[in-house]
Design a protein around this motif. Structure first.
Motif, short mmCIF file in Angstrom:
data_model
loop_
_atom_site.label_atom_id
_atom_site.label_comp_id
_atom_site.label_asym_id
_atom_site.label_seq_id
_atom_site.Cartn_x
_atom_site.Cartn_y
_atom_site.Cartn_z
N ALA A 1 0.79 -1.18 0.07
CA ALA A 1 0.02 0.06 0.04
C ALA A 1 0.78 1.20 0.00
O ALA A 1 0.39 2.37 -0.46
CB ALA A 1 -0.87 0.10 1.25
N ILE A 2 2.17 1.14 0.49
CA ILE A 2 3.15 2.11 0.46
C ILE A 2 3.73 2.28 -0.86
O ILE A 2 3.79 3.14 -1.64
CB ILE A 2 4.04 2.31 1.66
CG1 ILE A 2 3.01 2.37 2.82
CG2 ILE A 2 5.12 3.23 1.54
CD1 ILE A 2 3.99 2.10 4.27
N ALA A 3 4.40 1.20 -1.36
CA ALA A 3 5.25 1.09 -2.55
C ALA A 3 4.74 0.89 -3.67
O ALA A 3 5.23 1.90 -4.69
CB ALA A 3 6.22 -0.02 -2.39
N ALA A 4 3.75 0.35 -3.89
CA ALA A 4 2.91 -0.13 -5.43
C ALA A 4 2.76 1.17 -5.83
O ALA A 4 3.18 1.28 -6.96
CB ALA A 4 1.77 -1.16 -5.23
N PRO A 5 1.81 2.12 -5.33
CA PRO A 5 1.48 3.25 -6.25
C PRO A 5 2.64 4.21 -6.46
O PRO A 5 2.21 5.12 -7.17
CB PRO A 5 0.40 3.65 -5.34
CG PRO A 5 -0.09 2.74 -4.43
CD PRO A 5 1.19 1.84 -4.09
#
Length: 477
Positions: free
Chosen positions: A334-338
């Motif tokens: 939820a932090i890294a992907a977008p």
């Protein structure tokens, strides 16, 4: 049998027409539009039609760093990390004095990322000695690191205890004695949590659902292994039992699974406190919060996730008649992907005739399953856009594929791309910050791409591009 989708049964192809064009995919009125939920916050189209991130054109990034390239928006990454930090601190402030957020290193880690986490007050969830080492080198204090794994070696356990990690999450009965023995040899008391398999069938792909009984992780609650582990830990003076841990899976949008998990964990905590006389000050509810890969996904913001979890924990603790433990969570995706997109250069294209009079264009890029195996592994869906320019051409149903010798080498299964997209154009695929570089390989002996962070008009290499010399350095011949 309906095909499983990683975000639940959101679409299950049945007819040939649905199989060709997913129900959630609509032909865009403007092929140049960027859906805001899919992209990092500083990504935009410049006056020339090319994408810009952090004030830098993708054309300049490709020229300086080459393609394929993972492009990470530092402002977006750190804003998402601190949003989770602040949301959970606020939501649990009155219940238990706040909450702790541990970034899951498995999603993506580099020393530069670890440095951001250290500066921004987050902890790190490490699942190997390598992830632990990167965290420590990036400046994350040992006390803010939690170590996971279902088969930790004695060496990994020793490294963790020497680093003074805040918690070792014990995954099975055998590991209890191993951790205790290593702690005794070092003359320390090891803080441990017990990973409990709570029997929740999360609405996600079967490969990333981790709390049902028939899988490798955790101590079964229903089978009695979890309570037996409590007894065994309490019998070892080299161990200090700090609490219980659960992780129900990844890419989850439905909070119902977390409610069931919390209820069952707190029920076990009540048993531990009343029947075994032990106080458990902490509880870790895991992570796995979903993100938007395509227009079908509608993720919850951190404030809503934290607020709902706080309501669940407060209600269940009241029902069990126990004090609220200090809560922690472990978001990574939820932090890294977008925060990241992958930049590719287009090579060849071809059109094929499908059922029902539908045509599909195959757009081949210079990467593929070696830099994003998730489409092949999890049947994951991604989006894509023409990145190096704007186009006035109509959108055509396209499939973005890689250059590997596999028919399953697909990056984006379904997307409408401009009809004039072709060789030399740059394509950007959003949402690739989690697990893509972490799970990358050298299949067909392709060097793995670089990762660059971008901020305020400048790019910085976080992980350099591999070279053929790197591959040959491991070849003993």
């Amino acid at each position: 049998m309906a095909r499983t989708h990683e975000a639940g049964q959101l679409h299950a192809p049945g007819s040939s027409s649905i199989a060709i064009v997913p129900g959630w995919l609509n032909a865009p009125a403007d092929v140049n539009e960027l859906l805001p939920q899919l992209w990092a916050r500083t990504v935009e189209r410049g006056a020339d039609g090319a994408l810009r991130v952090g004030g830098v054109s993708v054309a300049d990034l490709a020229a300086e760093h080459g393609t394929p390239l993972f492009v990470l928006d530092e402002v977006d990454f750190r804003a998402r990390a601190t949003a989770f930090r602040d949301a959970f601190a606020d939501a649990f402030a009155e219940l238990c004095g706040g909450a702790d957020v541990y970034y899951a290193a498995k999603s993506f880690i580099a020393t530069g990322v670890a440095r951001w986490l250290a500066e921004d007050g987050l902890g790190l969830d490490a699942a190997s000695a390598g992830e632990l080492e990167l965290g420590l080198r990036g400046g994350v204090p040992g006390a803010r690191i939690v170590v996971h794994g279902n088969n930790k070696s004695r060496g990994e356990i020793e490294k963790a205890l020497r680093a003074g990690v805040g918690r070792v999450v014990v995954d099975n009965l055998q590991e209890i004695d191993t951790v205790a023995d290593v702690a005794r040899s070092l003359g320390v008391v090891a803080p441990v949590m017990l990973r409990v398999t709570v029997g929740v069938e999360a609405h996600t792909h079967s490969y990333i659902a981790t709390a049902h009984e028939d899988q490798k992780f955790g101590l079964s609650l229903a089978g009695g292994a979890a309570e037996a582990a409590v007894v065994r830990v309490l019998a070892r003076p080299e161990l200090r039992l700090t609490g219980l841990h659960s992780h129900i899976g990844s890419q989850i949008f439905d909070m119902g699974g977390f409610e069931v998990s919390a209820r069952r964990l707190l029920g076990l905590q009540r048993t531990v406190e009343r029947e075994h006389g032990a106080t458990l000050p902490e509880m870790d509810l895991g992570g796995g919060f979903g993100v938007a890969y395509t227009s079908e996904h509608d993720p919850l913001p951190p404030q809503e996730i934290a607020g709902r979890l706080a309501e669940i924990v407060a209600r269940e603790c009241l029902a069990q008649g126990i004090a609220v433990p200090r809560i922690s969570v472990e978001p990574g995706r939820a932090i890294a992907a977008p925060s990241t997109f992958t930049l590719y250069e287009v090579g060849t294209t071809k059109d094929v005739q499908l059922d029902a009079g539908v045509r599909r264009r195959y757009v081949s890029v210079d990467g593929g399953m070696s830099d994003n195996v998730r489409t092949a592994l999890y049947d994951a869906d991604y989006s894509a856009t023409l990145a190096s320019r704007a186009s006035t051409a109509p959108g055509v149903l396209s499939r973005v594929v890689g250059k590997h010798c596999e028919s399953g080498d697909v990056v984006v299964k379904d997307e409408f791309l401009p009809a004039d997209a072709g060789a030399g154009d740059l394509l950007a695929v959003p949402g690739t910050g989690a697990y893509c570089r972490s799970m990358a390989s050298n299949y067909n002996q392709l060097p793995r791409p670089a990762v660059v962070s971008v901020r305020e008009g400048a790019s910085t290499v976080l992980v350099r591009r591999e070279t053929p010399e790197d591959l040959l350095a491991l070849d003993a011949g």
